[in-house]
Design an enzyme around this catalytic site. Structure first.
Site, PDB file in Angstrom:
ATOM      1  N   TYR A 150      19.197 -11.705   7.471  1.00 42.96           N
ATOM      2  CA  TYR A 150      18.504 -11.698   8.769  1.00 42.96           C
ATOM      3  C   TYR A 150      17.164 -12.400   8.608  1.00 42.96           C
ATOM      4  CZ  TYR A 150      16.390 -10.116  13.106  1.00 42.96           C
ATOM      5  OH  TYR A 150      15.806 -10.087  14.354  1.00 42.96           O
ATOM      6  N   ASP A 252      11.496 -16.129   2.836  1.00 40.99           N
ATOM      7  CA  ASP A 252      11.203 -15.284   3.997  1.00 40.99           C
ATOM      8  C   ASP A 252      10.708 -13.946   3.447  1.00 40.99           C
ATOM      9  OD1 ASP A 252      11.177 -13.530   6.097  1.00 40.99           O
ATOM     10  OD2 ASP A 252      13.175 -14.025   6.843  1.00 40.99           O
ATOM     11  N   LYS A 279       5.237  -8.876  10.218  1.00 41.79           N
ATOM     12  CA  LYS A 279       5.203  -7.409  10.090  1.00 41.79           C
ATOM     13  C   LYS A 279       3.854  -6.877   9.601  1.00 41.79           C
ATOM     14  CE  LYS A 279       9.994  -7.012  10.372  1.00 41.79           C
ATOM     15  NZ  LYS A 279      10.830  -6.226  11.197  1.00 41.79           N
TER      16      LYS A 279
HETATM   17  C1  LIG Z   1      13.455 -10.799   6.876  1.00 48.15           C
HETATM   18  C2  LIG Z   1      13.024 -10.966   8.294  1.00 48.15           C
HETATM   19  N1  LIG Z   1      12.659 -12.185   8.733  1.00 48.15           N
HETATM   20  C3  LIG Z   1      12.240 -12.396   9.991  1.00 48.15           C
HETATM   21  C4  LIG Z   1      12.183 -11.360  10.884  1.00 48.15           C
HETATM   22  C5  LIG Z   1      11.740 -11.614  12.304  1.00 48.15           C
HETATM   23  O1  LIG Z   1      10.513 -11.012  12.550  1.00 48.15           O
HETATM   24  P1  LIG Z   1      10.089 -10.666  14.067  1.00 48.15           P
HETATM   25  O2  LIG Z   1      10.905  -9.493  14.486  1.00 48.15           O
HETATM   26  O3  LIG Z   1       8.621 -10.364  13.959  1.00 48.15           O
HETATM   27  O4  LIG Z   1      10.358 -11.877  14.872  1.00 48.15           O
HETATM   28  C6  LIG Z   1      12.544 -10.070  10.484  1.00 48.15           C
HETATM   29  C7  LIG Z   1      12.493  -8.931  11.434  1.00 48.15           C
HETATM   30  O5  LIG Z   1      12.976  -7.851  11.196  1.00 48.15           O
HETATM   31  C8  LIG Z   1      12.992  -9.866   9.159  1.00 48.15           C
HETATM   32  O6  LIG Z   1      13.407  -8.667   8.758  1.00 48.15           O
END
Ligand SMILES: Cc1ncc(COP(=O)(O)O)c(C=O)c1O
Length: 454
Positions: A150, A252, A279
């Protein structure tokens, strides 16, 4: 199982009533599917530290922390004070601010792979921007990502996020599967999918598209893949492949930044070219950031005669977020990271004891201050092993409901915990006791599922 709300005051509106009103104006009554709950979502009234109270008057211990984003729990006084001070001075100005520079400096000093950084408003935007910067720098169209990982909701990043046995194809060449109906086939064609932690198969897949790949994006501990850590050998193999083939390595770390002081990347011998954050770095406010090598980040530089990746955002680097984020990260110093990780380890040990006492096939995976439950005796190693059948998903929902309603504890809806520094031994004891009760509650159902699959 259907649980009743605890509110007995007839004058107060209940979550159920508000939800009915919400359904008239918001699709499904929720602004994000993660807060949807049967028979209706619960509405927050207030929260402090690791406790959240809903408008029905029920207080719960929070191990979800707004999907892993509140590293100091709710309404942490130093963050609240700093934000209030900034609120009086204004929230966004069509001008740059000192707050963003101070925060950028903090991140560049803290993260090995950060020479330059830009702020955005979400993790999704951070990932999207890192991908676009990679394309702009290399002039190539394709990206490669791990099956099941994700990375937020950018079209390209969400490919194969929920691949399932009916469509994922052969493991030596996983299919690129759309998440959202109507995703253009061009998107799917430009996303190469590989199996996490499998060096041989991944390199063979990447080799087939070597000249077209702008970047490999990898979450070093991908939640949906099973919250399994990327092995040093795998991450090094990806890095070497990118050096050999003129592509970039993008981490990421939207979630995993919490794992070590300098992010999960701190423990690897290689550095990503770019990293996406989000986050916890927002101190409780919407945030994203992407950063890395100066020469790559130059694609954004407005002083260049040709800006390869023009980038803006109305609320990017707003002083509320950058102030809250800076204070949160200053407080999340090396000592705080270690303390939080060891509190989490205590919780893991206590829960593993509960697993033994209950005699259930449950295993845990994770890193730093996060862990996830799996309902198999051996922890999964891959997305396909971690994949849950419909039966297992509904059993997990039963467990989550039991923990939420009977034990008054909030977990992440994949059955995971993301700790905050507000959590103490008292809450850890409650969690392990609650999980023991929960394991006993699901044991007969879990045994039935396992008997069927043997
Ligand atoms: C690993 C990862 N990347 C990107 C995101 C996307 O972040 P946002 O919800 O702030 O758009 C998330 C969200 O849970 C995530 O877990």
């Amino acid at each position: 199982m259907v649980f009743k709300s605890a509110n007995s005051d007839k004058n107060k509106r209940t979550s159920e009533e508000i939800y009915r009103q919400a359904c008239n104006v918001i699709p499904g009554g929720v602004s994000r599917n993660t807060v949807y709950h049967k028979p209706h979502p619960f509405y927050a009234a207030h929260a402090s530290g690791c406790y959240v109270t809903d408008i029905d008057g029920v207080q719960r211990i929070d191990f979800a922390n707004n999907m892993a984003s509140l590293i100091h729990g709710h309404a942490h006084p130093p963050i609240v004070e700093a934000v209030i001070e900034q609120l009086h001075k204004g929230t966004a100005y069509t001008m740059a601010t000192e707050a963003e520079v101070a925060f950028a400096e903090l991140l560049c000093n803290r993260i090995g792979g950060f020479e330059k950084v830009r702020f955005v408003n979400s993790g999704t935007e951070a990932v999207m921007s890192a991908i676009k910067a990679s394309r702009a720098y290399t002039g190539r169209p394709k990206i490669a990502k791990a099956e099941g990982a994700y990375h937020g909701t950018y079209d390209f990043a969400e490919v194969s996020q929920t691949s399932n046995p009916s469509n994922w194809g052969d493991i030596t060449k996983p299919n690129s599967i759309a998440l959202a109906h109507g995703t253009p086939t061009g998107v799917l064609d430009d996303v190469i999918v590989f199996p996490f932690n499998d060096i041989e198969k991944t390199i063979a897949i990447l080799d087939k598209h070597a000249e077209k790949i702008a970047c490999i994006i990898i979450d070093p501990v991908p939640h949906r893949v099973g919250l399994v850590q990327g092995t040093p050998e795998f991450i090094e193999a990806l890095y070497k492949w990118t050096r050999k083939n003129g592509a970039l390595l993008v981490f990421d770390e939207v979630v995993t930044f919490r794992v070590n002081y300098g992010g999960a990347q701190e423990k690897y011998s290689v550095r990503p070219d770019l990293t996406a954050l989000g986050k916890i770095i927002g101190g409780g406010f919407p945030v994203g950031a992407f950063g890395g090598r100066t020469d790559v980040m130059k694609v954004l530089d407005p002083r260049e005669s040709k800006v390869l990746f023009p980038h803006s955002g109305t609320f990017s680097a707003n002083p509320i977020t950058t102030t809250a984020g800076r204070v949160a990260m200053e407080l999340f110093d090396k000592e705080a990271v270690l303390k939080l990780n060891s509190m989490t380890n205590i919780a893991i040990r206590q829960i593993e004891d509960a697993v033994k006492i209950a005699g259930v096939p449950v295993s845990l995976t994770g890193a730093g201050s996060m862990f996830r439950f799996h309902f198999t005796a051996a922890p999964p190693k891959t997305y396909r092993e971690a994949y849950q059948s419909k039966e297992l998903v509904s059993l997990i929902d039963e467990l989550l409901d039991f923990i939420y309603f009977s034990e008054k504890i909030m977990l992440i809806n994949t059955c995971a915990c993301m700790f905050s520094t507000a959590i103490t031994q008292k809450e850890v004891d409650r969690l392990s006791e609650a999980m023991l009760n929960g394991f006993r509650f699901i044991k007969p159902m879990l045994e039935k599922i396992h008997q069927k699959t043997i």
